[in-house]
Write an enzyme that holds these catalytic residues in place. Structure first.
Site, mmCIF file in Angstrom:
data_model
loop_
_atom_site.group_PDB
_atom_site.id
_atom_site.type_symbol
_atom_site.label_atom_id
_atom_site.label_comp_id
_atom_site.label_asym_id
_atom_site.label_seq_id
_atom_site.Cartn_x
_atom_site.Cartn_y
_atom_site.Cartn_z
ATOM 1 N N SER A 246 0.860 -1.193 0.000
ATOM 2 C CA SER A 246 0.000 0.000 0.000
ATOM 3 C C SER A 246 0.892 1.238 0.000
ATOM 4 O O SER A 246 2.063 1.169 0.395
ATOM 5 C CB SER A 246 -0.862 -0.004 1.275
ATOM 6 N N TYR B 125 -2.037 -1.197 10.677
ATOM 7 C CA TYR B 125 -2.187 -1.470 9.242
ATOM 8 C C TYR B 125 -0.970 -0.973 8.459
ATOM 9 O O TYR B 125 -0.372 -1.712 7.675
ATOM 10 C CB TYR B 125 -3.458 -0.813 8.706
#
Ligand SMILES: NC(=O)c1ccc[n+]([C@@H]2O[C@H](COP(=O)([O-])OP(=O)(O)OC[C@H]3O[C@@H](n4cnc5c(N)ncnc54)[C@H](OP(=O)(O)O)[C@@H]3O)[C@@H](O)[C@H]2O)c1
Length: 181
Positions: free
Chosen positions: A55, A68
């Site tokens: 990401s 995360y």
């Protein structure tokens, strides 16, 4: 092989469920390492590629999405290192780094609106297209979308404490206020 499964959860770490955070490490990190480790002998025997979905969150600490972002930093570094180790083996590893993409991610992560309508957003088709192009070119890493490329390039250059502070302000404004749980 595509390591795609993963989830995030917006909010302050101290106020979230610890089990949810630990489950995130299991899915986003542990499962990626275990499944790749178990399938690698087969991949080496027949040749192939491993795409691991990281990401843009991997490029700087992400307050209010702390665990995360850290899981994605792990898989980005891990995939890049693995790719070097695999040189000459007939298997390549590509770290795919999308920014906000229209999927169920934001709903699962606790935002009221579910999908995020923001100018950085890409469709899944756009992300897949860029991933496949990067794979064909033999790239070890791809950040999809030009805005995400600029953002991650800048974030990578700034001192980590500074980029963390800036990230906190942005996430407070655009994400934390939308948390609906
Ligand atoms: N959407 C974004 O903006 C964005 C940006 C950057 C990176 N990513 C990454 O892209 C990947 C795909 O996410 P997405 O955006 O497509 O979100 P999504 O629509 O919510 O899909 C998440 C996927 O992960 C699986 N998954 C979630 N929790 C799981 C668990 N506990 N055990 C097994 N599988 C689980 C889901 O399986 P089920 O459907 O069976 O639950 C689903 O296939 C993730 O790694 C995510 O971190 C997303």
């Amino acid at each position: 092989m595509i390591n795609n499964s993963g989830y995030g959860s917006y909010g302050r770490f101290a106020e979230g469920e610890l089990g949810d955070q630990l489950g995130m490490i299991d899915v986003n990190v542990r499962a990626v390492v275990e499944l790749t480790g178990r399938l690698l002998p087969m991949l080496k025997a027949r040749g192939g590629a491993i795409i691991t979905v990281a990401s843009t969150a991997a490029f700087q600490p992400t307050p209010y999405l702390a665990t995360y972002g850290a899981t994605k930093a792990f898989v980005l570094h891990w995939s890049l290192a693995l790719n070097e180790e695999l040189r000459g083996s007939g298997v390549r590893a590509l770290a795919l780094c999308p920014g906000p993409t229209t999927t169920e991610f934001f709903k699962r992560a606790g935002l009221k609106e579910g999908a995020v309508s923001d100018s950085l957003g890409q469709t899944t088709e756009e992300v897949v297209e860029e991933a496949l192009q990067a794979l064909v070119k033999g790239r070890p890493q791809v950040v999809t979308g030009w805005k995400n490329k600029v953002m991650t390039a800048v974030a990578s250059k700034l001192p980590k404490p500074l980029v963390t502070r800036i990230g906190a302000k942005i996430l407070e404004k655009y994400r934390l206020k939308q948390v609906g749980r």
